[in-house]
Design a protein around this motif. Sequence first.
Motif, PDB file in Angstrom:
ATOM      1  N   VAL A 135       4.028 112.410  47.258  1.00 19.52           N
ATOM      2  CA  VAL A 135       4.275 111.331  47.913  1.00 19.52           C
ATOM      3  C   VAL A 135       3.429 111.122  49.198  1.00 19.52           C
ATOM      4  O   VAL A 135       2.458 109.753  49.332  1.00 19.52           O
ATOM      5  N   ASP A 139       0.122 108.831  49.789  1.00 18.09           N
ATOM      6  CA  ASP A 139      -0.020 107.642  50.712  1.00 18.09           C
ATOM      7  C   ASP A 139      -1.153 107.868  51.680  1.00 18.09           C
ATOM      8  O   ASP A 139      -1.656 106.890  51.936  1.00 18.09           O
ATOM      9  N   ARG A 140      -1.554 109.230  51.930  1.00 18.82           N
ATOM     10  CA  ARG A 140      -2.912 109.452  52.614  1.00 18.82           C
ATOM     11  C   ARG A 140      -3.925 108.850  51.691  1.00 18.82           C
ATOM     12  O   ARG A 140      -4.944 108.245  52.251  1.00 18.82           O
ATOM     13  N   VAL A 142      -4.125 106.536  49.481  1.00 19.11           N
ATOM     14  CA  VAL A 142      -4.071 105.070  49.384  1.00 19.11           C
ATOM     15  C   VAL A 142      -4.704 104.366  50.734  1.00 19.11           C
ATOM     16  O   VAL A 142      -5.446 103.779  51.074  1.00 19.11           O
ATOM     17  N   ARG A 143      -3.774 104.781  52.061  1.00 15.27           N
ATOM     18  CA  ARG A 143      -4.249 104.747  53.274  1.00 15.27           C
ATOM     19  C   ARG A 143      -5.637 104.838  53.720  1.00 15.27           C
ATOM     20  O   ARG A 143      -6.490 104.067  54.655  1.00 15.27           O
ATOM     21  N   TRP A 147      -8.207 104.600  46.866  1.00 14.64           N
ATOM     22  CA  TRP A 147      -7.894 104.398  45.347  1.00 14.64           C
ATOM     23  C   TRP A 147      -8.911 103.575  44.594  1.00 14.64           C
ATOM     24  O   TRP A 147      -9.358 103.812  43.627  1.00 14.64           O
ATOM     25  N   PRO A 148      -9.480 102.321  45.314  1.00 10.35           N
ATOM     26  CA  PRO A 148     -10.398 101.697  44.524  1.00 10.35           C
ATOM     27  C   PRO A 148     -11.678 102.427  44.320  1.00 10.35           C
ATOM     28  O   PRO A 148     -12.275 102.228  43.233  1.00 10.35           O
ATOM     29  N   ALA A 152      -7.886 107.121  39.730  1.00 11.87           N
ATOM     30  CA  ALA A 152      -6.421 107.472  39.779  1.00 11.87           C
ATOM     31  C   ALA A 152      -6.275 108.671  40.664  1.00 11.87           C
ATOM     32  O   ALA A 152      -7.045 109.669  40.782  1.00 11.87           O
ATOM     33  N   LEU A 155      -1.876 113.567  38.923  1.00 10.46           N
ATOM     34  CA  LEU A 155      -0.555 113.613  38.526  1.00 10.46           C
ATOM     35  C   LEU A 155       0.358 114.260  39.391  1.00 10.46           C
ATOM     36  O   LEU A 155      -0.011 115.481  39.581  1.00 10.46           O
TER      37      LEU A 155
ATOM     38  N   PRO B 279      -6.251  98.365  42.221  1.00 11.14           N
ATOM     39  CA  PRO B 279      -5.974  99.384  43.510  1.00 11.14           C
ATOM     40  C   PRO B 279      -6.181  98.852  44.727  1.00 11.14           C
ATOM     41  O   PRO B 279      -6.380  99.349  45.842  1.00 11.14           O
ATOM     42  N   LEU B 286      -1.691  98.688  55.286  1.00 13.65           N
ATOM     43  CA  LEU B 286      -2.105 100.111  55.461  1.00 13.65           C
ATOM     44  C   LEU B 286      -2.005 100.421  57.128  1.00 13.65           C
ATOM     45  O   LEU B 286      -1.856 101.755  57.658  1.00 13.65           O
TER      46      LEU B 286
END
Lengths: 289, 289
Positions: A135, A139-140, A142-143, A147-148, A152, A155, B279, B286
């Motif tokens: 988690v 979070d790191r 995405v922040r 991600w773009p 992915a 998992l 994404p 953020l």
Amino acid sequence: MADLQSDQLGQAGGRLPQVLIIKQPIALDGYLPDLSKRFDLLKAYESPLPIDDFLATFGKTVKAMICTRGTRVDRELVSKLPSLELIVTTSAGLNLIDLSECCRRRIAVANTGEIFSADCADLAVGLLIDVLRKVTSGDRFVRAGAWPSKGAFPLGSKLGGKRVGIVGLGSIGIQVAKRIGAFGCSISYNSRKPKASVPYPFYSNVCELAANCDALIICCALTAQTRHMVNREVLLALGKDGVVVNIARGAIIDEKALVRCLVEGEIRGAGLDVFENEPNVPAELLSLD
Amino acid sequence: MADLQSDQLGQAGGRLPQVLIIKQPIALDGYLPDLSKRFDLLKAYESPLPIDDFLATFGKTVKAMICTRGTRVDRELVSKLPSLELIVTTSAGLNLIDLSECCRRRIAVANTGEIFSADCADLAVGLLIDVLRKVTSGDRFVRAGAWPSKGAFPLGSKLGGKRVGIVGLGSIGIQVAKRIGAFGCSISYNSRKPKASVPYPFYSNVCELAANCDALIICCALTAQTRHMVNREVLLALGKDGVVVNIARGAIIDEKALVRCLVEGEIRGAGLDVFENEPNVPAELLSLD
């Protein structure tokens, strides 16, 4: 606190009994105005005096003290408080208080008992989910805007079926077991002696427990016996896919050994609410996911 | 997948049936070698051809396709696959697949069913604990080196006694309820209709559910009916101390309304596994804790 009558603390001649507070008690902020009406609060943290001078000036008549986490009550401190009758700590752990000296001086010590047990257990489960399902590292990711560009995120790993070992099946450990059971984990535990009232397998040896578990959750008190109990040997027994969660006290884990195991991939991850030398956290730990 | 016999897909003359995969199926990486033995995998993501050219070249004879999350199967795509008989998705949600078109064309659609339900439920509980107990924000605090300089981190909030509303009591929602119950939370829910088999209070209206809860956990499918179901009105009903967790699909929440409520402090926090335009995550989100 509500049961603590000021006359029990030797109120004389209309003066309020003196209560020493060394470090700012953030958890009690809301209660201080009310406490001030019933006690003469000596707030060392608001005084310009160095603590030794503060104690030399006010220590003689102090009847009670409130300790917040991080306040060490050793023999030397107690010797400067000759009238001390009661220590109240806002923590469940008593590892910073010299209990044998308090016993000798007949100073009563009150901790939070089981008030925080459910919250500690919630956090323990939260940290276990966090490490297994990535988690905070997600979070790191995405922040950081990864991600773009990177696509992915790796998992995570499921909780269901995991063998969770609870080190210390006291009031917190029991609450952890109750919660973890709802996630389909199997539970075993280590503590000083087996508990007759629980159905979980008991291991008298932490290393043996670790060898039979996918995750260890540390819920025991820090004592001379438990200091560095989770050492390199225990972590290696836990193994490459193993996870360790600590919501007890940092020094129960040999932090150097933990850092080495994490850096070298000898265990999978760690969810830590506590560290050995708070608030200082090893730089190697911070650089890891 | 194991039950999927290649002869059911019209294998003729010794040629393996053609299976289209548009986006790299990371969750299936380990299975591709085995699948390759039984099917002729047409991996559009490995081809230098633009997808339209790829489909024009190979689409005519494709019998089945594997969709990973993010693969949109609309009427236009299906029209380019005239031999398509089966769509297998690695997701539980079917919101990206035009089911009415598949129904009309008699194309079978297989999703993951309940395989991921426990994992989704684990994550939902993990995110709830995370937001209430400030796990990822505490992690950032410590990693930023703020602990020694800024001192104590703000206290979190306990799970015990919280009123948790589950939006969508399907296989994931039920598993969330089972877990959350072990934390001493009280549970109520909203879904299309009340479930006879559960003891939890039912609210036919999401807004009413929110008004009676401290936290909402979104577990429903994304459909035309649920798109933006959690709008500004629902979030305001949840209130300043309210928390929303979404492990379903981003678009069930009106993300603009959510961002506004978070920025203006009209709700306490959000634990999000999904976003409206993945994404891509709104910059305002953020920048928040």
